[in-house]
Design an enzyme around this catalytic site. Structure first.
Site, mmCIF file in Angstrom:
data_model
loop_
_atom_site.group_PDB
_atom_site.id
_atom_site.type_symbol
_atom_site.label_atom_id
_atom_site.label_comp_id
_atom_site.label_asym_id
_atom_site.label_seq_id
_atom_site.Cartn_x
_atom_site.Cartn_y
_atom_site.Cartn_z
ATOM 1 N N ILE A 130 4.609 0.316 -7.340
ATOM 2 C CA ILE A 130 3.408 -0.760 -7.869
ATOM 3 C C ILE A 130 2.173 -0.466 -6.834
ATOM 4 C CG2 ILE A 130 4.915 -2.568 -8.847
ATOM 5 C CD1 ILE A 130 4.984 -3.959 -6.213
ATOM 6 N N GLY A 131 2.152 0.412 -6.183
ATOM 7 C CA GLY A 131 1.203 0.526 -5.340
ATOM 8 C C GLY A 131 1.337 1.564 -4.219
ATOM 9 N N GLY B 201 -0.805 3.366 -0.743
ATOM 10 C CA GLY B 201 -1.868 3.549 0.404
ATOM 11 C C GLY B 201 -2.071 4.817 1.103
ATOM 12 N N CYS B 202 -2.635 4.839 2.294
ATOM 13 C CA CYS B 202 -2.673 6.022 3.028
ATOM 14 C C CYS B 202 -1.353 6.221 3.930
ATOM 15 C CB CYS B 202 -3.863 6.071 4.045
ATOM 16 S SG CYS B 202 -5.321 5.947 3.145
ATOM 17 N N ALA C 16 1.884 4.349 3.269
ATOM 18 C CA ALA C 16 2.996 3.662 2.564
ATOM 19 C C ALA C 16 2.804 3.623 1.101
ATOM 20 C CB ALA C 16 3.256 2.367 2.888
ATOM 21 N N ALA C 17 4.227 3.575 0.475
ATOM 22 C CA ALA C 17 4.403 3.436 -1.232
ATOM 23 C C ALA C 17 5.044 2.160 -1.155
ATOM 24 C CB ALA C 17 5.147 4.614 -1.670
ATOM 25 N N VAL C 18 4.610 1.372 -2.340
ATOM 26 C CA VAL C 18 5.203 -0.057 -2.475
ATOM 27 C C VAL C 18 5.674 -0.007 -3.903
ATOM 28 C CG1 VAL C 18 4.734 -2.436 -2.349
ATOM 29 C CG2 VAL C 18 3.309 -1.094 -1.108
ATOM 30 N N ASP D 199 -8.962 -4.614 9.229
ATOM 31 C CA ASP D 199 -8.706 -3.700 8.049
ATOM 32 C C ASP D 199 -8.993 -4.497 6.761
ATOM 33 O OD1 ASP D 199 -8.776 -1.206 6.576
ATOM 34 O OD2 ASP D 199 -6.877 -1.201 6.468
HETATM 35 N N1 ATP Z 1 3.668 -7.382 -1.846
HETATM 36 C C1 ATP Z 1 2.946 -6.622 -2.852
HETATM 37 N N2 ATP Z 1 2.885 -6.816 -4.087
HETATM 38 C C2 ATP Z 1 2.246 -6.249 -4.891
HETATM 39 N N3 ATP Z 1 1.643 -5.005 -4.603
HETATM 40 C C3 ATP Z 1 1.425 -4.864 -3.456
HETATM 41 C C4 ATP Z 1 2.180 -5.541 -2.328
HETATM 42 N N4 ATP Z 1 1.936 -5.092 -1.208
HETATM 43 C C5 ATP Z 1 1.292 -3.904 -1.376
HETATM 44 N N5 ATP Z 1 0.842 -3.590 -2.812
HETATM 45 C C6 ATP Z 1 0.155 -2.679 -3.317
HETATM 46 O O1 ATP Z 1 0.293 -1.501 -2.879
HETATM 47 C C7 ATP Z 1 -0.901 -0.923 -2.204
HETATM 48 C C8 ATP Z 1 -0.450 -0.365 -0.928
HETATM 49 O O2 ATP Z 1 0.005 -1.296 0.040
HETATM 50 P P1 ATP Z 1 -0.745 -1.313 1.537
HETATM 51 O O3 ATP Z 1 -2.238 -1.455 1.411
HETATM 52 O O4 ATP Z 1 -0.061 -2.448 2.138
HETATM 53 O O5 ATP Z 1 -0.274 0.509 1.983
HETATM 54 P P2 ATP Z 1 -1.084 1.044 3.287
HETATM 55 O O6 ATP Z 1 -0.569 2.636 2.937
HETATM 56 O O7 ATP Z 1 -0.714 0.476 4.452
HETATM 57 O O8 ATP Z 1 -2.571 0.836 2.993
HETATM 58 P P3 ATP Z 1 -3.675 1.567 3.640
HETATM 59 O O9 ATP Z 1 -4.381 2.817 2.854
HETATM 60 O O10 ATP Z 1 -5.004 0.352 3.543
HETATM 61 O O11 ATP Z 1 -3.418 1.659 5.069
HETATM 62 C C9 ATP Z 1 -1.851 -1.916 -2.291
HETATM 63 O O12 ATP Z 1 -3.130 -1.985 -2.088
HETATM 64 C C10 ATP Z 1 -1.235 -2.902 -3.326
HETATM 65 O O13 ATP Z 1 -1.708 -2.442 -4.496
#
Ligand code: ATP
Length: 571
Positions: A152-153, A155-156, A158-160, A352
């Site tokens: 569902i998402g 970032g740089c 992690a994958a969610v 951030d």
């Molecule tokens: N609890 C959640 N419910 C639904 N979607 C989520 C949730 N947590 C994260 N996401 C989705 O996943 C994406 C990436 O999550 P997150 O920002 O925590 O990752 P990251 O890799 O730490 O990001 P960054 O690149 O800012 O460091 C978010 O922008 C969002 O779209």
């Protein structure tokens, strides 16, 4: 005297100053005092006007008595209202010149009484702590406990993925559909791209799988390098054995953790596990995979997993298709300020903040509830100061939204960066996005936080609330000493959202009305009941449980001075 105590007194005043108990044909109980109208809607028992006492549901009877007490308190306080403003000391000096020493004592007495009222209200509302919307579950410390759905998402770092677990309660999200709001506040259905996938109700959880490149595969190493992700973790998130916290069998140290708040993400579970091959992994993040799964991968074999609630979208996604009306926009901004204030009080700076790091869902009446997420860059130091001894020290995420004092810091021996108002600055920039404009610090034609002039800041849309424009202007002050704190900024919005009448009557020489207003708000919130989980009620409960008279006065001062003709607020 406690509020409860005060509540028990003064029943004889009840009928005269505070008329409660007209059950309107619509089934609404209304109460009026000091010109303020209080309303709440218990389930209507009768459509006929009637005295309220026999008709009130039992659980409201105590509140009714409470309100009479509050009214009595108001009446008793009335005669003490005298000139004064600012801190007790400045007010004392002012009054010595203007009205003589006798008045000072009365004014100080009023201050003491108002401060006592604040403490009583605070104590009353602090009794009920914010609770996580998901029911507590006792297992879920292993990846195998979850059924993982689609991604569902990303970032740089992690994958969610969406996730479900037999022990996590199944939620019906039918009321949480995404709606588009036009500028008049009318709701229309959001485009297909932003509809909540029907699978969301089957997958109420989200699992964030960190990409572990270079941290090592031991749980201690993982914890050390990703510990900030655990700042919003629940006390039960990590498995405890023999009273110590354990990550997959290894003991580790855990960073300071934030207490629960409606506008801050809650991590329900955190554990390490072997990196699995999840949907889309080979195409989307092959480099983060371990050799076991990809011969060209650079990832470690184990990594950290975080289990959270699954939210329908991020603030950024929402704002791409929806324009909140002004009231909702103000409440969205207020929620971000409340979330940041909650973190600040616990000496945590997010560092951030951006609209991608804010998740969004809807309350039972369709109002967006915002939740600050992704604590990977946060700082949790007692005084929110970071030693900036070399340019290798990490100053936080997103360089575009780095507050001026952070962006312009020059590393050197003894240099410290103070983050206490850095998040508040970032919220000031996000306010533009909430009110339908591009963030002025993003390209194209972006301002740079290290060099912009305050006069270069674009104006918010002309129809946007005056107080919001004031708050945004003061949040984007370059000098952090002149910038509003998140608390004072939030107070300005609370006053403007729910104290419009009070505001119009507030004058610099009298702050007793603030106490009256606080008692009115307390009464309204009590009448609405604890159970209501709508954003508006949550915001007001949070505000009343964190009251600080000086900060509220400061907020009122900004509003009063912005109202007066002549040069605008200079702080
Ligand atoms: N609890 C959640 N419910 C639904 N979607 C989520 C949730 N947590 C994260 N996401 C989705 O996943 C994406 C990436 O999550 P997150 O920002 O925590 O990752 P990251 O890799 O730490 O990001 P960054 O690149 O800012 O460091 C978010 O922008 C969002 O779209």
């Amino acid at each position: 005297m406690s509020v409860k105590h005060a509540l028990g007194r003064g029943l004889e005043f009840g009928r005269t100053v505070f008329r409660l108990g007209i059950l309107k044909p619509a089934g609404r109980v209304t109460a009026k005092f000091r010109g303020e109208r209080l309303r709440f809607c218990p389930q209507a028992r009768s459509a006929q006007p009637a005295p309220v006492q026999p008709l009130l549901p039992v659980r409201y009877r105590y509140l009714r008595v409470s309100l009479r007490g509050l009214a009595a308190r108001l009446q008793a306080d009335g005669f003490r209202r005298l000139a004064g403003g600012g801190s007790p000391r400045t007010r004392a000096v002012f009054l010595a010149f203007g009205a003589g020493l006798g008045l000072i004592e009365q004014q100080l007495e009023e201050d003491r009484s108002t401060a006592a009222t604040c403490r009583e209200i605070q104590a009353l509302f602090q009794k009920k702590k914010f609770q996580s919307p998901l029911k507590a579950f006792s297992s879920g410390y292993k990846l195998e406990d979850y059924v993982i759905g689609k991604q569902i998402g990303k970032g740089c770092n992690a994958a969610v993925y969406e996730a479900a677990a037999p022990f996590a309660p199944f939620r019906d999200d039918s009321k949480c559909s995404l709606v588009e709001l036009n500028p008049n506040g009318e709701k229309t259905e959001a485009p297909e791209s932003l509809r909540i996938p029907s699978t969301r109700s089957r997958y109420p959880l989200a699992v964030k799988m960190m990409w572990n490149i270079g941290a090592g595969s031991s749980s201690e190493a993982i914890l050390n390098s990703m510990s900030q992700e655990l700042v919003p973790a629940d006390p039960q998130a990590l498995k405890k054995e023999n009273g110590e916290i354990v990550l997959s069998g290894h003991f580790g140290s855990v960073p300071k953790r934030a207490t629960a708040h409606p506008n801050v993400i809650r991590v329900y579970r955190a554990f390490t596990a072997e990196v699995p091959l999840l949907p889309g992994a080979e195409e989307e993040y092959p480099a983060a995979l371990p050799l076991r799964l990809n011969p060209a991968g650079m990832g470690n074999n184990r990594t950290l997993f975080l289990v959270m609630k699954n939210y329908p979208c991020t603030l950024r996604q929402y704002l791409q298709v929806c324009v909140p009306d002004h009231r909702q926009g103000s409440m969205m901004l207020l929620q971000l300020l409340e979330g940041v204030d909650h973190l600040c009080r616990q000496s945590i700076a997010h560092r951030d903040l951006k609209s991608d790091n804010v998740l969004l869902e809807f309350d039972s009446v369709g109002c967006p509830r915002l939740v600050i997420t992704d604590f990977g860059c946060c700082l949790s130091e007692e005084d929110l100061k970071l030693s900036f001894s070399s340019r290798w020290v990490n100053r936080g995420g997103n360089a575009c939204l780095m507050a001026p004092e952070v962006a312009t810091a020059v590393p050197g021996p003894g240099v410290q960066i103070d983050y206490s108002k850095a998040d508040a600055w970032a919220i000031g920039t996000i306010a533009y996005e909430i009110f339908g404009q591009p963030n002025p610090f993003y390209s194209p034609a972006a301002l740079e936080s290290r060099s912009y002039q305050e006069r270069d800041l674009p104006r918010l849309p002309s129809g946007s609330p005056e107080q919001v424009r004031l708050v945004v202007r003061l949040l984007l002050r370059r000098n952090p000493n002149k910038r509003l704190s998140s608390r004072v900024a939030a107070n300005v919005l609370h006053l403007s959202l729910w104290g419009r009448k009070t505001l119009s009557r507030l004058d610099p020489a009298g702050t007793g009305r603030l106490a009256d207003w606080l008692l009115c708000r307390s009464a309204v919130v009590l009448l609405q009941g604890w159970g209501r989980s709508c954003v508006e009620a949550e915001l007001q409960r949070g505000f009343l449980s964190n009251l600080d008279l000086e900060e509220l006065r400061t907020a009122a001062g900004y509003l009063i001075s912005s109202r007066e003709p002549g040069p605008s607020v200079s702080v």
